[in-house]
Design an enzyme around this catalytic site. Structure first.
Site, PDB file in Angstrom:
ATOM      1  N   ARG A 111     -43.120  83.860   1.358  1.00  0.00           N
ATOM      2  CA  ARG A 111     -42.611  83.673  -0.003  1.00  0.00           C
ATOM      3  C   ARG A 111     -43.760  83.763  -0.993  1.00  0.00           C
ATOM      4  O   ARG A 111     -44.817  83.160  -0.787  1.00  0.00           O
ATOM      5  CB  ARG A 111     -41.912  82.316  -0.141  1.00  0.00           C
ATOM      6  N   ARG A 125     -47.342  73.836   0.119  1.00  0.00           N
ATOM      7  CA  ARG A 125     -46.608  74.974  -0.451  1.00  0.00           C
ATOM      8  C   ARG A 125     -47.468  76.226  -0.290  1.00  0.00           C
ATOM      9  O   ARG A 125     -48.395  76.465  -1.069  1.00  0.00           O
ATOM     10  CB  ARG A 125     -46.279  74.732  -1.928  1.00  0.00           C
ATOM     11  N   GLU A 184     -39.048  67.423   0.308  1.00  0.00           N
ATOM     12  CA  GLU A 184     -38.127  68.194   1.152  1.00  0.00           C
ATOM     13  C   GLU A 184     -38.772  68.636   2.464  1.00  0.00           C
ATOM     14  O   GLU A 184     -39.848  69.230   2.474  1.00  0.00           O
ATOM     15  CB  GLU A 184     -37.635  69.434   0.403  1.00  0.00           C
ATOM     16  N   SER A 240     -33.185  71.523   4.804  1.00  0.00           N
ATOM     17  CA  SER A 240     -32.007  71.611   3.954  1.00  0.00           C
ATOM     18  C   SER A 240     -30.898  72.297   4.736  1.00  0.00           C
ATOM     19  O   SER A 240     -31.151  72.975   5.732  1.00  0.00           O
ATOM     20  CB  SER A 240     -32.311  72.396   2.668  1.00  0.00           C
ATOM     21  N   ARG A 250     -43.862  72.021   7.426  1.00  0.00           N
ATOM     22  CA  ARG A 250     -44.019  70.846   6.570  1.00  0.00           C
ATOM     23  C   ARG A 250     -43.771  69.554   7.346  1.00  0.00           C
ATOM     24  O   ARG A 250     -44.340  68.504   7.023  1.00  0.00           O
ATOM     25  CB  ARG A 250     -43.071  70.960   5.367  1.00  0.00           C
TER      26      ARG A 250
END
Length: 397
Positions: free
Chosen positions: A243, A258, A330, A333, A369
């Site tokens: 990403r 990140r 987070e 999800s 993560r």
């Protein structure tokens, strides 16, 4: 894509729901484009009917036919333009959010559902880079910012975590796979990442391929254009993801929190529409089972409507506790994308005598993560459940 026929029949409800995603104007533009297309269709049909003459035409009929064909050609060009405009407008309309998704536009508007586990009381909380072995500076020389190496015990911990998550997913009936990470544009469009999320995607322009930011794309694309005879179908996949993190400048710049490249175990389901609500809760339960087995303190939140991605009608996040940040962030999800992706990808099932779009759902079993959360919460000690997968008892730098 949304069900355009249903939207025509109940535009007020679609507009109300889409307004919660900030997409009411895009929906109105779609209705205008659709109305223009529907205005042209009858005229084209009428002109086509006029070109079909019975018997041998007279000279007068031939002359009239030439005029009709010229008018038909202009009308068909007009129809093609109107259809392209309608399709372009349709691509910009997201999946309407479920009414159970809370109002709001940011992660702070998410509603907490529950908390599990107590954050550890640490005398001197350390960031993951102080506990595990990560090479950020060397990775930056190699690849640029927001890349990193996981080395030694830290790498073994990560590999053990992925295999543990795959085993747990398999135990719940998800067939494991290693999918492609380069896909064509139709797969990105079909899953709803194009056009709205294009800026976050790495492109290999010379080959017309794109690096996926999640194996959700490959899992959804596995059955594109197919009619599924048996449902549900459940899969899991391990993949490296990419990403660009466009728009994230200045956010979470420390460590590996990140980054542009990360690993993930994904969950995916194709099911009948009537089962998707229950299936969503089922995927969430798997994610929670994994976090509970690891012992990471976490909370579950119902994500706000305006913070949902284009394909999602509803999403839960599991946020793990990070001692160094003194907050929940987070980790996983799970989203119910209803029939949005299936309509774009042409995936249907037999509902009696008719063919209808399936519902698709995705979830995160684990990511890199989670490795960071384990390191910070347990100060390098490794959960017992990972020992059988090759993880060390304690991570050393």
């Amino acid at each position: 894509m949304i069900d355009l026929r249903a939207a025509r029949n109940d535009p007020d409800d679609f507009r109300r729901r889409l307004a919660r995603k900030g997409a009411a104007e895009a929906f109105d533009q779609l209705l205008l484009a659709d109305e223009r297309w529907r205005e042209v269709v009858p005229r084209v049909d009428e002109l086509r009917a006029q070109t079909k003459l019975k018997g041998k035409p007279t000279p007068e009929q031939l002359e009239e036919l030439r005029g009709v064909k010229e008018e038909l050609q202009r009308a068909e060009q007009e129809l093609a333009i109107a259809e392209a405009a309608r399709d372009e407008a349709l691509a910009l309309v997201p999946n309407p959010p479920d009414d159970s998704a809370p109002d709001g536009d940011t992660e702070d508007d998410a509603v907490e559902v529950r908390r599990v586990g107590n954050p550890p009381q640490l005398a001197d909380p350390k960031e993951h880079t102080e506990i595990g072995r990560f090479e950020m500076e060397r990775a930056a020389r190699l690849s640029g910012s927001r890349f990193g190496y996981l080395i030694g015990d830290t790498a073994l911990l990560a590999l053990a975590l992925y295999r543990f998550a795959l085993d747990r997913a398999a135990g719940h009936g998800h067939v494991p796979m290693l999918p492609p990470v380069l896909v064509r544009e139709e797969a990105m469009y079909g899953t709803g990442f194009f056009p709205t999320d294009r800026t976050n995607i790495y492109a290999v322009e010379s080959d017309g391929l794109y690096l996926t930011g999640t194996s959700e794309v490959a899992l959804a694309g596995l059955h594109m254009t197919e009619t599924l005879e048996e449902l549900p179908l459940r899969y899991s996949a391990f993949s490296t993801n990419f990403r660009r993190e466009a728009g994230a400048a200045g956010k979470d710049t420390r460590g590996m929190f990140r980054v542009h490249q990360f690993n993930k175990v994904e969950l995916f389901t194709f099911c009948e529409p009537s089962a998707s609500g229950e299936e969503h809760e089922r995927l969430l339960a798997i994610e929670e089972e994994i976090l509970q087995a690891l012992g990471v303190p976490y909370r579950v939140v119902n994500v706000a409507a305006g913070d949902l991605g284009a394909p999602a009608a509803k999403k839960y996040d599991c946020e793990g506790w990070f001692p160094s940040q003194e907050r929940y962030r987070e980790l996983t999800s799970t989203s119910n994308t209803t029939d949005f992706q299936a309509r774009r990808l042409g995936i249907r099932y037999r509902a009696g005598k008719s063919l209808e779009p399936v519902h698709t759902l995705n979830g995160t079993a684990t990511t890199d993560r989670t490795v960071l959360a384990i390191l910070e919460n347990f100060e390098g000690d490794v959960p017992d459940v990972l020992r059988d997968y090759g993880a060390p008892e304690h991570v050393r730098k």
